[in-house]
Design a protein around this motif. Structure first.
Motif, PDB file in Angstrom:
ATOM      1  N   ILE A   2       2.407  -7.015   9.258  1.00 23.51           N
ATOM      2  CA  ILE A   2       2.936  -7.638   8.049  1.00 23.51           C
ATOM      3  C   ILE A   2       3.294  -9.096   8.309  1.00 23.51           C
ATOM      4  O   ILE A   2       2.998  -9.975   7.508  1.00 23.51           O
ATOM      5  CB  ILE A   2       4.148  -6.853   7.519  1.00 23.51           C
TER       6      ILE A   2
ATOM      7  N   TRP B 261       5.493  -1.467  10.608  1.00 22.71           N
ATOM      8  CA  TRP B 261       4.274  -2.270  10.552  1.00 22.71           C
ATOM      9  C   TRP B 261       4.530  -3.769  10.650  1.00 22.71           C
ATOM     10  O   TRP B 261       3.654  -4.564  10.303  1.00 22.71           O
ATOM     11  CB  TRP B 261       3.512  -1.974   9.255  1.00 22.71           C
ATOM     12  N   TYR B 262       5.697  -4.202  11.153  1.00 24.28           N
ATOM     13  CA  TYR B 262       6.011  -5.619  11.159  1.00 24.28           C
ATOM     14  C   TYR B 262       5.019  -6.486  11.928  1.00 24.28           C
ATOM     15  O   TYR B 262       4.780  -7.624  11.539  1.00 24.28           O
ATOM     16  CB  TYR B 262       7.450  -5.883  11.630  1.00 24.28           C
TER      17      TYR B 262
ATOM     18  N   SER C 159      10.923   0.872   1.943  1.00 22.16           N
ATOM     19  CA  SER C 159      10.322  -0.437   2.145  1.00 22.16           C
ATOM     20  C   SER C 159      10.698  -1.023   3.509  1.00 22.16           C
ATOM     21  O   SER C 159       9.837  -1.552   4.222  1.00 22.16           O
ATOM     22  CB  SER C 159      10.765  -1.378   1.029  1.00 22.16           C
TER      23      SER C 159
ATOM     24  N   TRP D  23       1.038  -8.855   4.359  1.00 24.28           N
ATOM     25  CA  TRP D  23       2.280  -9.319   3.749  1.00 24.28           C
ATOM     26  C   TRP D  23       2.259  -9.075   2.240  1.00 24.28           C
ATOM     27  O   TRP D  23       3.203  -8.521   1.683  1.00 24.28           O
ATOM     28  CB  TRP D  23       2.493 -10.795   4.056  1.00 24.28           C
TER      29      TRP D  23
ATOM     30  N   THR E  41       6.348  -2.612  -2.087  1.00 26.68           N
ATOM     31  CA  THR E  41       7.789  -2.646  -2.318  1.00 26.68           C
ATOM     32  C   THR E  41       8.088  -2.757  -3.810  1.00 26.68           C
ATOM     33  O   THR E  41       8.956  -2.042  -4.333  1.00 26.68           O
ATOM     34  CB  THR E  41       8.427  -3.820  -1.548  1.00 26.68           C
TER      35      THR E  41
ATOM     36  N   LEU F 105       8.896   0.858   6.278  1.00 24.93           N
ATOM     37  CA  LEU F 105       7.516   0.383   6.408  1.00 24.93           C
ATOM     38  C   LEU F 105       7.462  -0.971   7.098  1.00 24.93           C
ATOM     39  O   LEU F 105       6.567  -1.228   7.913  1.00 24.93           O
ATOM     40  CB  LEU F 105       6.856   0.298   5.030  1.00 24.93           C
ATOM     41  N   LEU F 106       8.413  -1.842   6.794  1.00 23.03           N
ATOM     42  CA  LEU F 106       8.450  -3.148   7.447  1.00 23.03           C
ATOM     43  C   LEU F 106       8.718  -3.014   8.937  1.00 23.03           C
ATOM     44  O   LEU F 106       8.074  -3.682   9.753  1.00 23.03           O
ATOM     45  CB  LEU F 106       9.517  -4.036   6.796  1.00 23.03           C
TER      46      LEU F 106
ATOM     47  N   ARG G  94       0.374  -7.045   0.537  1.00 24.17           N
ATOM     48  CA  ARG G  94       0.303  -5.608   0.230  1.00 24.17           C
ATOM     49  C   ARG G  94       1.648  -4.926   0.423  1.00 24.17           C
ATOM     50  O   ARG G  94       2.009  -4.027  -0.334  1.00 24.17           O
ATOM     51  CB  ARG G  94      -0.780  -4.941   1.067  1.00 24.17           C
ATOM     52  N   TRP G  95       2.401  -5.350   1.441  1.00 22.74           N
ATOM     53  CA  TRP G  95       3.735  -4.786   1.628  1.00 22.74           C
ATOM     54  C   TRP G  95       4.639  -5.180   0.464  1.00 22.74           C
ATOM     55  O   TRP G  95       5.409  -4.354  -0.037  1.00 22.74           O
ATOM     56  CB  TRP G  95       4.332  -5.255   2.957  1.00 22.74           C
TER      57      TRP G  95
END
Length: 165
Positions: free
Chosen positions: A109, A105-106, A98, A128, A135, A101-102, A130-131
């Motif tokens: 996101i 793709w921040y 998680s 946001w 998670t 990915l943040l 979807r992340w």
């Protein structure tokens, strides 16, 4: 060939793959440094210092705190699902994926880059949620894996006098 394996510690294929990866990394480094050499070098040094001086102590402390919280007394080592060190991996893996990915793709996101609606064909505010959903799914899947491990361990374990109520 056995003498090579005994001296090197692995097969010749392993050595060949390691040398190829070094060659590829060297090629990438030469190509990368053809542009802004000082900027790239500063970025690498800054990233290494940030990781070693800030992030490493932070996630080591977090891991130790989680291990203390999950330690459940003298029976914890005999608990189905493994020891604290084994069970904490069911938190480490989804948290790592998680956060990775943040980090990657921040900008999307956290809605830091305008104009991506044209490229992604998605409204800017959906990343946001979807992340967060991804998670939650990662932690839910990890919880299911832990439950399966506990169930499998509990089923395969022979019943003893300690197991009776």
């Amino acid at each position: 060939m056995n003498a090579f394996r005994a001296r090197y510690g692995a097969s010749a294929v392993h050595l060949l793959l390691v040398l190829c990866s070094f060659a590829l990394a060297g090629y990438a480094g030469v190509r990368l440094l053809q542009g802004d050499t000082l900027g790239v070098a500063l970025w690498f040094v800054g990233a290494a210092l940030l990781h070693d001086l800030v992030l490493l102590p932070l996630y080591t402390l977090t891991d130790r705190l989680l291990q203390l919280l999950l330690r459940g007394g003298p029976r914890a080592a005999r608990r189905p699902g493994g020891t604290v060190a084994e069970r904490i991996n069911y938190l480490r893996v989804p948290a790592f994926v998680s956060l990775l990915l943040l980090v990657v793709w921040y900008p999307l996101i956290l809605n830091r880059v305008p104009g991506y609606t044209h490229y992604t064909a998605l409204p800017a505010g959906v990343f946001w949620s979807r992340w967060l959903l991804l998670t939650a799914g990662l932690f839910a899947l990890s919880a299911l894996c832990l439950l399966a491990a506990v169930w499998r361990t509990h089923r395969s374990r022979p019943r003893s006098a300690d197991d009776t109520p």
